[in-house]
Design an enzyme around this catalytic site. Structure first.
Site, short mmCIF file in Angstrom:
data_model
loop_
_atom_site.label_atom_id
_atom_site.label_comp_id
_atom_site.label_asym_id
_atom_site.label_seq_id
_atom_site.Cartn_x
_atom_site.Cartn_y
_atom_site.Cartn_z
N LYS A 100 -4.68 -17.16 -13.45
CA LYS A 100 -4.11 -15.81 -13.24
C LYS A 100 -3.22 -15.49 -14.43
O LYS A 100 -2.63 -16.40 -15.03
CB LYS A 100 -3.27 -15.78 -11.96
CG LYS A 100 -3.13 -14.40 -11.37
CD LYS A 100 -4.36 -14.05 -10.54
CE LYS A 100 -4.26 -12.73 -9.84
NZ LYS A 100 -5.38 -12.54 -8.90
N ASP A 133 -6.71 -7.00 -12.12
CA ASP A 133 -5.83 -7.23 -10.97
C ASP A 133 -4.97 -5.97 -10.85
O ASP A 133 -5.38 -4.91 -11.33
CB ASP A 133 -5.00 -8.52 -11.18
CG ASP A 133 -4.35 -9.02 -9.91
OD1 ASP A 133 -5.06 -9.57 -9.06
OD2 ASP A 133 -3.13 -8.86 -9.75
P1 NAD Z 1 -5.35 -0.21 -4.73
O1 NAD Z 1 -4.20 0.04 -5.63
O2 NAD Z 1 -6.67 0.44 -5.01
O3 NAD Z 1 -4.94 0.22 -3.23
C1 NAD Z 1 -3.75 -0.16 -2.61
C2 NAD Z 1 -3.48 0.85 -1.48
O4 NAD Z 1 -2.36 0.42 -0.71
C3 NAD Z 1 -3.14 2.26 -1.96
O5 NAD Z 1 -3.85 3.19 -1.17
C4 NAD Z 1 -1.62 2.37 -1.69
O6 NAD Z 1 -1.21 3.70 -1.46
C5 NAD Z 1 -1.53 1.54 -0.44
N1 NAD Z 1 -0.17 1.10 -0.10
C6 NAD Z 1 0.83 0.66 -0.90
N2 NAD Z 1 1.93 0.39 -0.17
C7 NAD Z 1 1.62 0.66 1.12
C8 NAD Z 1 2.32 0.60 2.35
N3 NAD Z 1 3.59 0.17 2.39
N4 NAD Z 1 1.68 0.97 3.48
C9 NAD Z 1 0.42 1.40 3.46
N5 NAD Z 1 -0.31 1.48 2.32
C10 NAD Z 1 0.30 1.13 1.17
O7 NAD Z 1 -5.50 -1.78 -4.64
P2 NAD Z 1 -6.74 -2.65 -4.16
O8 NAD Z 1 -7.55 -3.06 -5.33
O9 NAD Z 1 -7.42 -1.96 -3.02
O10 NAD Z 1 -5.99 -3.97 -3.64
C11 NAD Z 1 -5.38 -4.00 -2.35
C12 NAD Z 1 -5.15 -5.45 -1.99
O11 NAD Z 1 -6.39 -6.14 -2.01
C13 NAD Z 1 -4.21 -6.23 -2.94
O12 NAD Z 1 -3.49 -7.16 -2.18
C14 NAD Z 1 -5.18 -6.93 -3.85
O13 NAD Z 1 -4.60 -8.11 -4.42
C15 NAD Z 1 -6.28 -7.26 -2.87
N6 NAD Z 1 -7.55 -7.57 -3.51
C16 NAD Z 1 -8.23 -6.60 -4.20
C17 NAD Z 1 -9.43 -6.94 -4.83
C18 NAD Z 1 -10.24 -5.91 -5.55
O14 NAD Z 1 -11.32 -6.28 -6.05
N7 NAD Z 1 -9.82 -4.68 -5.62
C19 NAD Z 1 -9.91 -8.26 -4.76
C20 NAD Z 1 -9.21 -9.21 -4.02
C21 NAD Z 1 -8.02 -8.83 -3.41
#
Ligand code: NAD
Length: 417
Positions: free
Chosen positions: A105, A145
């Site tokens: 990471k 990320d």
């Molecule tokens: P993203 O930025 O696209 O979406 C995050 C969402 O969470 C946004 O809609 C934001 O408004 C919302 N949010 C933030 N604070 C909040 C709160 N207090 N209450 C409700 N909603 C809230 O990010 P993502 O890529 O969808 O990632 C989300 C999670 O999934 C993270 O933990 C990330 O590490 C994990 N993840 C993502 C991937 C990927 O491929 N995108 C892979 C593995 C893990």
């Protein structure tokens, strides 16, 4: 909200799993520390001609099962400990889905919203130059990320290829399609979350069609998971983002909500919903399935006591504090852990890398079929470990599977000074 040191959480999870494994204390100790951490300072020229410096890290936690693999985040809260912990989770995420990678990471301490695209390109290329001796298609393969995406991956690939005077598309994953990316990568995390939800309902002998679902976080992972779970016949009754939550007891049209968010920037104000409330209220709604898909530590011990869903599928990384995890376990709530439920992202990253090495593009159908096989096999292995070891919950079972695979790879390699 409880403050949690992610590195300590990782160590606790390893201790829980080791109770079910015949692993010596010496080998376990080895699994608790990264193999190496690069810490560097980037000096970059800003648009006004001044020079600004940025701290940046890359942790290579464990490479026993293959090249280090994991994302690079741009965030003001990046710390050495956080990067180390996240790199450790990648070791067990790649192991539980059995893709031939280790864990890594990286991150830069930066708020990217304060910099121009040109500045971000120079910062990214400066980091890529520092990373060059440590990364490579067979060494360490970064990915997007928090606050990084296809654009940053394209810059890293281009910098690496220019400095090495070669083509090496597999040096990073999460690239744009025309730069060597994969079909299905953007949807992969939400898709694996859907597979995990489908499998756990099946395991519990319950029908997901007609189940009620709440999704916290309506970004990439959450919105795709919501759409695909709705396609299984479930009623997604509530979704939230940082602006708040929308609720409709008859079920929301998840694609319509996504279009609305695309146009307006948030889910609140969506006129197809019956009511709106604060985003914490979504977590305690009376639903069958809760999908946290926002941030780390979203649910602490106090909130966990109020959760009414009896199935939780973690799309986000680390959405439960360790106390919340204990509370839900004691209350008999079934939690499918992040290292399995959101592993679609790293699995399709692996498919992207395979396609880059093959110089052959797969169809989206093939990507999705192969992903389904990987996630269902991992789910079955987790359930087998749960039943064979009577683990306290599914998370410990997933770690039992993953730690066993890493230890077997290490011990099978023999000793090296
Ligand atoms: P993203 O930025 O696209 O979406 C995050 C969402 O969470 C946004 O809609 C934001 O408004 C919302 N949010 C933030 N604070 C909040 C709160 N207090 N209450 C409700 N909603 C809230 O990010 P993502 O890529 O969808 O990632 C989300 C999670 O999934 C993270 O933990 C990330 O590490 C994990 N993840 C993502 C991937 C990927 O491929 N995108 C892979 C593995 C893990």
């Amino acid at each position: 909200m409880t403050e949690t040191n992610p590195f300590e959480s990782l160590q606790e999870q390893l201790d829980d799993a080791s109770e079910h494994l015949d692993v010596g204390a010496d080998v376990l100790e080895r699994l608790k520390q990264p193999e190496r951490v690069l810490e560097t300072t980037l000096s970059v020229e800003m648009d006004d001609g001044s020079i600004e410096t940025f701290r940046a890290f890359r942790s290579q936690f464990n490479g026993d099962r293959g090249p280090y693999k994991g994302g690079i985040r741009y965030h003001p809260g990046v710390t050495r400990d956080e990067v180390k912990a996240l790199s450790g989770w990648m070791v067990y995420k790649t192991a539980v889905v059995d893709v031939p990678y280790g864990g890594g990471k990286g991150g830069i301490v930066i708020d990217p919203s304060e910099y121009s695209a040109g500045e971000l390109e120079r910062i990214t290329r400066a980091f890529a130059k520092e990373l060059r001796p440590f990364v490579g298609e067979d060494k360490d393969i970064p990915a997007p990320d928090v606050n990084t995406g296809q654009r940053e991956m394209n810059w890293i690939k281009d910098t690496y290829e220019k400095l090495e005077n070669t083509t090496a598309p597999g040096v990073v994953t999460g690239k744009a399609l025309e730069n060597g990316g994969s079909e299905g990568r953007v949807e992969a995390t939400g898709r694996s979350t859907m597979f995990a939800a489908r499998e756990v309902f099946d395991y519990l002998d319950r029908d997901i069609a007609g189940a009620t679902v709440a999704v916290q976080g309506y970004g990439n992972a959450g919105s795709v998971a919501a759409e695909l779970i709705e396609d299984l016949g479930a009623d997604v009754v509530a979704v939230s983002d940082s602006s708040g939550a929308v609720h409709d007891p008859d079920g929301l049209d998840t694609r319509d909500v996504k279009d609305f968010k695309r146009q307006t920037g948030s889910v609140t104000g969506y006129d197809g919903a019956a009511e709106e409330f604060g985003n914490e209220d979504l977590l305690t709604l009376d639903v069958d399935l809760l999908v946290p898909a926002a941030l780390e530590n979203a649910i602490d011990g106090d909130l966990a006591r109020e959760v009414q869903a009896d199935v939780v599928v973690e799309a986000a990384n680390g959405p439960l504090t360790p106390t919340a995890d204990d509370v839900l376990t004691e209350r008999g709530v079934h939690v499918v852990p992040d290292i399995l439920a959101n592993a679609g992202g790293v699995t399709v990253s692996y498919f992207e890398w395979v396609q880059n090495r093959q110089r052959f593009q797969w169809t989206e159908d093939r990507v999705n079929e192969e992903l389904e096989a990987v996630i269902t096999d991992a789910f079955d292995a987790m359930i087998d470990a749960h039943e064979a070891n009577d683990t306290r919950n599914l998370r410990t079972a997933a770690y039992v599977v993953a730690v066993r695979r890493v230890v077997d790879a290490y011990e099978g390699s023999g000793s090296w000074p």
